[in-house]
Design a protein around this motif. Structure first.
Motif, short mmCIF file in Angstrom:
data_model
loop_
_atom_site.label_atom_id
_atom_site.label_comp_id
_atom_site.label_asym_id
_atom_site.label_seq_id
_atom_site.Cartn_x
_atom_site.Cartn_y
_atom_site.Cartn_z
N MET A 57 0.84 -1.20 0.00
CA MET A 57 0.00 0.00 0.00
C MET A 57 0.87 1.25 0.00
O MET A 57 1.77 1.39 0.83
CB MET A 57 -0.86 0.05 1.27
CG MET A 57 -2.02 -0.91 1.25
SD MET A 57 -3.39 -0.26 0.22
CE MET A 57 -3.89 1.19 1.14
N PRO A 58 0.59 2.17 -0.94
CA PRO A 58 1.34 3.44 -0.90
C PRO A 58 0.96 4.22 0.36
O PRO A 58 -0.07 3.97 0.98
CB PRO A 58 0.87 4.17 -2.16
CG PRO A 58 -0.43 3.55 -2.53
CD PRO A 58 -0.40 2.13 -2.03
N LEU A 59 1.83 5.14 0.74
CA LEU A 59 1.52 6.05 1.86
C LEU A 59 0.36 6.96 1.46
O LEU A 59 0.38 7.55 0.38
CB LEU A 59 2.73 6.94 2.15
CG LEU A 59 3.87 6.40 2.99
CD1 LEU A 59 4.91 7.51 3.16
CD2 LEU A 59 3.42 5.89 4.34
N SER A 60 -0.60 7.11 2.34
CA SER A 60 -1.65 8.11 2.12
C SER A 60 -1.19 9.44 2.70
O SER A 60 -0.21 9.50 3.47
CB SER A 60 -2.95 7.67 2.80
OG SER A 60 -2.76 7.70 4.20
N LEU A 61 -1.91 10.50 2.36
CA LEU A 61 -1.60 11.79 2.97
C LEU A 61 -1.79 11.72 4.49
O LEU A 61 -1.00 12.27 5.25
CB LEU A 61 -2.47 12.89 2.35
CG LEU A 61 -2.35 14.28 2.98
CD1 LEU A 61 -0.91 14.78 2.99
CD2 LEU A 61 -3.26 15.27 2.26
N ASN A 62 -2.83 11.00 4.92
CA ASN A 62 -3.02 10.86 6.37
C ASN A 62 -1.82 10.17 7.03
O ASN A 62 -1.37 10.58 8.10
CB ASN A 62 -4.31 10.08 6.68
CG ASN A 62 -5.54 10.96 6.55
OD1 ASN A 62 -5.43 12.19 6.54
ND2 ASN A 62 -6.70 10.33 6.43
N ASP A 63 -1.32 9.12 6.40
CA ASP A 63 -0.11 8.46 6.92
C ASP A 63 1.03 9.46 7.03
O ASP A 63 1.74 9.52 8.04
CB ASP A 63 0.35 7.34 5.98
CG ASP A 63 -0.62 6.17 5.88
OD1 ASP A 63 -1.39 5.94 6.83
OD2 ASP A 63 -0.59 5.49 4.83
N ALA A 64 1.22 10.22 5.97
CA ALA A 64 2.34 11.17 5.94
C ALA A 64 2.17 12.23 7.03
O ALA A 64 3.15 12.63 7.68
CB ALA A 64 2.42 11.84 4.56
N GLN A 65 0.95 12.65 7.25
CA GLN A 65 0.74 13.67 8.28
C GLN A 65 0.94 13.10 9.68
O GLN A 65 1.38 13.82 10.59
CB GLN A 65 -0.65 14.29 8.10
CG GLN A 65 -0.66 15.20 6.86
CD GLN A 65 -1.99 15.86 6.61
OE1 GLN A 65 -3.02 15.27 6.86
NE2 GLN A 65 -1.95 17.08 6.10
N THR A 66 0.62 11.82 9.85
CA THR A 66 0.90 11.18 11.15
C THR A 66 2.41 11.11 11.39
O THR A 66 2.89 11.36 12.50
CB THR A 66 0.27 9.78 11.18
OG1 THR A 66 -1.13 9.90 10.95
CG2 THR A 66 0.50 9.11 12.54
N VAL A 67 3.14 10.78 10.33
CA VAL A 67 4.62 10.77 10.45
C VAL A 67 5.10 12.16 10.87
O VAL A 67 5.92 12.30 11.80
CB VAL A 67 5.26 10.36 9.09
CG1 VAL A 67 6.76 10.62 9.10
CG2 VAL A 67 4.96 8.89 8.80
N ILE A 68 4.59 13.19 10.23
CA ILE A 68 5.01 14.55 10.56
C ILE A 68 4.60 14.91 11.99
O ILE A 68 5.38 15.51 12.75
CB ILE A 68 4.45 15.55 9.53
CG1 ILE A 68 5.20 15.40 8.20
CG2 ILE A 68 4.56 16.99 10.04
CD1 ILE A 68 4.71 16.31 7.08
N GLU A 69 3.39 14.54 12.39
CA GLU A 69 2.94 14.87 13.76
C GLU A 69 3.86 14.26 14.81
O GLU A 69 4.21 14.90 15.80
CB GLU A 69 1.49 14.40 13.98
CG GLU A 69 0.46 15.29 13.32
CD GLU A 69 0.73 16.78 13.53
OE1 GLU A 69 0.85 17.21 14.70
OE2 GLU A 69 0.87 17.50 12.53
N GLN A 70 4.25 12.99 14.58
CA GLN A 70 5.12 12.33 15.57
C GLN A 70 6.51 12.95 15.58
O GLN A 70 7.13 13.08 16.63
CB GLN A 70 5.20 10.83 15.30
CG GLN A 70 3.89 10.14 15.57
CD GLN A 70 4.03 8.67 15.93
OE1 GLN A 70 3.05 7.96 16.00
NE2 GLN A 70 5.25 8.20 16.17
N ALA A 71 6.96 13.34 14.42
CA ALA A 71 8.27 14.01 14.35
C ALA A 71 8.19 15.37 15.06
O ALA A 71 9.10 15.74 15.82
CB ALA A 71 8.70 14.18 12.89
N ARG A 72 7.11 16.10 14.83
CA ARG A 72 6.94 17.40 15.49
C ARG A 72 6.91 17.25 17.01
O ARG A 72 7.50 18.06 17.73
CB ARG A 72 5.64 18.07 15.06
CG ARG A 72 5.69 18.73 13.72
CD ARG A 72 4.37 19.37 13.36
NE ARG A 72 4.12 20.58 14.15
CZ ARG A 72 3.04 21.35 14.01
NH1 ARG A 72 2.10 21.01 13.13
NH2 ARG A 72 2.88 22.43 14.73
#
Lengths: 133, 133, 133, 133
Positions: free
Chosen positions: C1-16
């Motif tokens: 499964m490709p990354l969804s935008l929601n997945d990408a935003q979760t990655v960013i949230e955890q990094a933040r």
């Protein structure tokens, strides 16, 4: 399934066969679904300046998930999106690029062909793309 | 005689066979004597970042008519020509690029290989280059 | 499964969240498996010059399917592949880029982080990448 | 006051909501008053080739402190400034870029949207820009 090198070479072989029928030597590029080069062949006598054009047609087809010539409706004089062909480091808005999809409709690559007239390039690209159906 | 596409594909086939023996998938480029792309193959599983490196090794070998690693003697720290690897839009000063000559000694092309350690890349490039001897 | 935008935003949230813990504002990029930009966030106060570095670390991780700092073993002084960091239009050979894989091991994207010391960037990138596990 | 990341994300959220209403997935970029990237989101299914176009529309709006389509009056055939769209590393002269101002009229950023027809992109950009009013 991503395109294998064997798949890409089959695409090139079918494109070459059609180029031989036309009697016009072509540059033929195959890229993966992210636009990265998978395989390339310059047929004997093909024009050097068409190497970059073949690569760019494949890129154009990946970036717009569409035959390269479809871009023309947008960027042509009087069209809604002038200068789009100069975005993304340069695109080609005429025939010769065809996206490749797997049986689920996922974009898995593209073929880009250049060396003849655009109509010939498009014919050869479609012949190559047919190998993945 | 310039390299034909068939010649270039034979070079790639021999390089691929050696890569298979090593068990390391490679990106393999063949360019003509002017440095223009003739044929390319990315073996399944080869590293994406090595596409550009394979192409650049072939370019390096054409521009200096020499195996790519020979550039290191010039550009290495303490060498006579530091930063030469940044000229010509970027060069590669380690193994994997080999110039190809015809029987008269004329430069007719080069192979560039990348995907493994430089020593492996150099071995595979030499295996490919041997096809033209 | 490709990354969804929601997945990408979760990655960013955890990094933040991890950047906030460190007290160092970061630039955080997420790209897809082909290296194309999916999502980006510049935290308030993050350094402008780190925007490009975050993007390039993500690219580096895609191109070598590896944390960005692993490139250093190859390109460092005395390493086997000097100048590799200048290939592919520029790469970053220090910490802050992490590839993202799905449960089948397929490369589906990468995170690139820049704004602090490389060790901090790497910590934040790993915190973000953990969101996809 | 400069745009905060939270501001930028609100702009993107409102643009996304309007894109969902249209049923056209978009690439949405927000840059600061100097044109440097603040936040970006590629909605699932948005065209890859529109990433660069969204970024360039935001750049165009900053450089001319104007909606991107206003450039067309200058650079169109017969207009007073032909080829302006090729300056500054490439500009976009059609809808989808909107400058953002604070209550004092100071330019504090821009939104750039691409993925649909220019008219749709412009609608989505205005919906996003309205978040800063």
């Amino acid at each position: 399934m991503p395109l294998s090198l064997n798949d890409a070479q089959t695409v090139i072989e079918q494109a070459r066969a059609h180029s031989d029928d036309l009697g016009v030597p072509m540059n033929i590029a195959v890229v993966d679904g992210g636009g990265h080069l998978l395989a390339f062949a310059r047929m004997d006598g093909a024009i050097l300046g068409s190497i970059d054009i073949a690569l760019t047609k494949a890129k154009t087809s990946i970036l717009f998930d569409s035959p390269s010539e479809n871009l023309w409706e947008y960027c042509k004089p009087g069209g809604p999106a002038p200068a789009t062909e100069y975005t993304n480091g340069g695109l080609i808005p005429y025939a010769g690029g065809i996206p490749l999809h797997d049986e689920t409709g996922t974009l898995i690559g593209a073929i880009g062909v250049s060396g003849g007239l655009p109509a010939q390039d498009g014919e050869v690209a479609r012949a190559g793309a047919a190998a993945t159906v």
